[in-house]
Design a protein around this motif. Structure first.
Motif, PDB file in Angstrom:
ATOM      1  N   CYS A  88       0.818  -1.216   0.000  1.00 47.66           N
ATOM      2  CA  CYS A  88       0.000   0.000   0.000  1.00 47.66           C
ATOM      3  C   CYS A  88       0.850   1.262   0.000  1.00 47.66           C
ATOM      4  N   LEU A  89       2.061   1.187  -0.514  1.00 48.30           N
ATOM      5  CA  LEU A  89       2.960   2.344  -0.440  1.00 48.30           C
ATOM      6  C   LEU A  89       2.362   3.565  -1.127  1.00 48.30           C
ATOM      7  N   LYS A  90       1.955   3.420  -2.371  1.00 55.81           N
ATOM      8  CA  LYS A  90       1.417   4.563  -3.110  1.00 55.81           C
ATOM      9  C   LYS A  90       0.139   5.083  -2.467  1.00 55.81           C
ATOM     10  N   GLU A  91      -0.722   4.182  -2.028  1.00 55.17           N
ATOM     11  CA  GLU A  91      -1.976   4.573  -1.387  1.00 55.17           C
ATOM     12  C   GLU A  91      -1.719   5.323  -0.083  1.00 55.17           C
ATOM     13  N   SER A  92      -0.766   4.816   0.718  1.00 58.89           N
ATOM     14  CA  SER A  92      -0.459   5.460   1.997  1.00 58.89           C
ATOM     15  C   SER A  92       0.160   6.831   1.785  1.00 58.89           C
ATOM     16  N   ARG A  93       1.011   6.934   0.779  1.00 59.34           N
ATOM     17  CA  ARG A  93       1.670   8.225   0.504  1.00 59.34           C
ATOM     18  C   ARG A  93       0.652   9.272   0.076  1.00 59.34           C
ATOM     19  N   GLN A  94      -0.263   8.910  -0.796  1.00 54.21           N
ATOM     20  CA  GLN A  94      -1.276   9.858  -1.243  1.00 54.21           C
ATOM     21  C   GLN A  94      -2.234  10.213  -0.111  1.00 54.21           C
ATOM     22  N   LEU A  95      -2.520   9.242   0.762  1.00 50.50           N
ATOM     23  CA  LEU A  95      -3.366   9.522   1.922  1.00 50.50           C
ATOM     24  C   LEU A  95      -2.705  10.547   2.833  1.00 50.50           C
ATOM     25  N   LEU A  96      -1.419  10.377   3.095  1.00 51.00           N
ATOM     26  CA  LEU A  96      -0.711  11.325   3.952  1.00 51.00           C
ATOM     27  C   LEU A  96      -0.670  12.715   3.321  1.00 51.00           C
ATOM     28  N   GLN A  97      -0.481  12.776   2.025  1.00 48.04           N
ATOM     29  CA  GLN A  97      -0.483  14.075   1.338  1.00 48.04           C
ATOM     30  C   GLN A  97      -1.824  14.776   1.525  1.00 48.04           C
ATOM     31  N   ARG A  98      -2.907  14.037   1.341  1.00 41.40           N
ATOM     32  CA  ARG A  98      -4.233  14.643   1.491  1.00 41.40           C
ATOM     33  C   ARG A  98      -4.482  15.094   2.923  1.00 41.40           C
ATOM     34  N   MET A  99      -4.087  14.271   3.877  1.00 48.79           N
ATOM     35  CA  MET A  99      -4.343  14.604   5.277  1.00 48.79           C
ATOM     36  C   MET A  99      -3.556  15.838   5.707  1.00 48.79           C
ATOM     37  N   ILE A 100      -2.314  15.948   5.276  1.00 43.41           N
ATOM     38  CA  ILE A 100      -1.517  17.118   5.631  1.00 43.41           C
ATOM     39  C   ILE A 100      -2.094  18.370   4.972  1.00 43.41           C
ATOM     40  N   ALA A 101      -2.451  18.260   3.698  1.00 45.56           N
ATOM     41  CA  ALA A 101      -3.021  19.415   3.004  1.00 45.56           C
ATOM     42  C   ALA A 101      -4.329  19.857   3.642  1.00 45.56           C
ATOM     43  N   THR A 102      -5.147  18.897   4.067  1.00 43.87           N
ATOM     44  CA  THR A 102      -6.428  19.226   4.703  1.00 43.87           C
ATOM     45  C   THR A 102      -6.225  19.792   6.100  1.00 43.87           C
ATOM     46  N   ALA A 103      -5.399  19.123   6.889  1.00 40.90           N
ATOM     47  CA  ALA A 103      -5.223  19.513   8.285  1.00 40.90           C
ATOM     48  C   ALA A 103      -4.593  20.888   8.425  1.00 40.90           C
ATOM     49  N   LEU A 104      -3.631  21.213   7.561  1.00 44.30           N
ATOM     50  CA  LEU A 104      -2.946  22.500   7.648  1.00 44.30           C
ATOM     51  C   LEU A 104      -3.555  23.542   6.725  1.00 44.30           C
TER      52      LEU A 104
END
Length: 424
Positions: A88-104
């Motif tokens: 799930c490397l690609k999926e996890s990386r894109q999830l983290l990108q979205r979460m950081i962009a949303t949270a901040l």
């Protein structure tokens, strides 16, 4: 210095012994191992647990995600563990990108075929790409220039004659003029910060597209000095109408320079290091997404501390701070987020739920809801937790729902069962 990239996820183990690389186990150099131990010790002194020793030659990461760069050239990318699957490397990386962009609340530019969500690269390269795209857009709109007063000696008159200074000239220098005049220069706080971030990106990026764009933009800023006082220049960053086109790039500057990262790496070495506590990132991600689904008049209040568990000497003690408090039309709901993988089929182990969390929610219910109403525990949706659990009852009037949050769709499943006014 070329970087050696390692990608793992939360709670992975790092060792100096030879090991088959995976998202849960990886080998690092002895120098990187020792530096991480020192970094963890500095974090522990401030109350944050970055990792723990698991034997003499093994480190176990904690629930922090992001990127750490070591002085020896190791770039450690830590992804969220949102599934038990190992592919799930690609999926996890894109999830983290979205979460950081949303949270901040970071502005993410998407431009057709160059959709940045499809930019499959380590987190640090994604952050640098976002900054470069925002800077490229800014430069196309035009840099901001300001008039700056200059006092100097010249052999000609220009601007205003500084009469007092001119009268103090020694014999033999009276043919030189002391003058004051204004120069229209790009040397302002905002541009100095842009130059500093761009210099750091040029040194850190290994992605060819980022490297090429960074050096193209650097040639356009070569006459601007880099910031020497980051915090002071951020304080001087203006938000007026003439600087509106600078606003999208500011969050990326703050993130890269460590001004917006929850945890910053201290010491002489400062690479592109971004660390986020996953529990807090998940909480903030849900807060933002649920807030967009609420009807007019509803309020989603984070980290309220209206009540305490008890009083001592007529003073409140042990403040009760639920993650989220939702209020709408005279009703209230207590929402608490937990970044943990639970198993809906493991009834004999209480689904992996924590008894301490239930005690905590019970205290919230008595204080914030006066023992009557609905409360919600929110966990990430996984293969083992796809649907809401059957409700839990503290009493006939006080209930608790355990609901999954779909990280891919950005939706809370089963919210209507608890009566939450979502999507109204």
């Amino acid at each position: 210095m070329s970087l050696h990239a390692i990608t793992v996820r939360e709670y992975a183990r790092l060792t100096t012994e030879p090991a088959a690389p995976s998202l849960d186990y990886a080998q690092v150099s002895p120098s990187a191992f020792d530096w991480l131990c020192e970094l963890s010790a500095s974090f522990s002194r401030s109350g944050a647990a970055l990792l723990q020793r698991d034997g003499h030659r093994v480190l176990k990461l904690d629930s922090y995600v992001g990127v750490i760069e070591t002085p020896c050239g190791t770039r450690l990318e830590i992804l969220p563990k949102h599934t038990e699957r190992a592919d799930c490397l690609k999926e996890s990386r894109q999830l983290l990108q979205r979460m950081i962009a949303t949270a901040l609340d970071l502005p993410v530019r998407q431009v057709g075929a160059a959709d940045l969500q499809l930019f499959d690269a380590p987190l640090s390269e994604w952050v640098m790409r976002q900054f470069l795209e925002a800077l490229d857009y800014l430069l196309k709109r035009g840099l901001r220039f300001d008039y700056q007063r200059v006092e100097e000696e010249q052999c000609f008159l220009c601007g205003q004659l500084n009469v007092v200074a001119q009268m103090r000239r020694p014999p033999g220098r009276q043919h030189h003029f002391q003058i004051r005049h204004d120069l229209f220069l790009p040397d302002c706080a905002e541009n100095r910060l842009l130059r500093l971030v761009l210099d750091r990106v040029c040194k850190s990026t290994d992605e060819p597209g980022n490297w090429r764009l960074a050096h193209e933009l650097r040639s356009l800023l070569q006459d601007i000095p880099a910031s020497r006082n980051v915090r002071q220049d951020f304080k001087q960053w203006r938000g007026d109408r003439l600087m509106a086109h600078y606003q999208p790039v500011r969050p990326w500057c703050e993130l890269i320079l460590g001004e917006q990262s929850p945890l910053s790496v201290s010491g002489d070495w400062r690479g592109i290091s971004l660390l986020f506590p996953m529990e807090r990132l998940f909480e903030r991600h849900i807060e933002v997404l649920l807030g967009k689904q609420l009807p007019s008049g509803a309020r989603l209040l984070p980290q309220r501390a209206r009540h305490s568990l008890c009083t001592h000497r007529d003073e409140p003690i042990f403040r009760l701070k639920p993650d989220l408090l939702l209020e709408h039309e005279g009703l209230a709901w207590v929402l608490d987020t937990k970044w943990k993988l639970i198993d809906a089929a493991a009834r004999e182990r209480n689904y992996g739920l924590s008894q301490a969390d239930f005690y905590q929610l019970y205290a919230y219910g008595q204080s914030y809801l006066q023992g009557q109403g609905e409360m919600v525990l929110i966990y990430p949706r996984t293969e083992r937790f796809r649907e809401p659990l059957e409700p839990f009852a503290f009493s006939a009037q006080l209930g608790l729902w355990v609901l999954p949050f779909d990280l891919l769709a950005g939706e809370l499943l089963g919210g209507e069962r608890a009566g939450l006014p979502l999507g109204c």
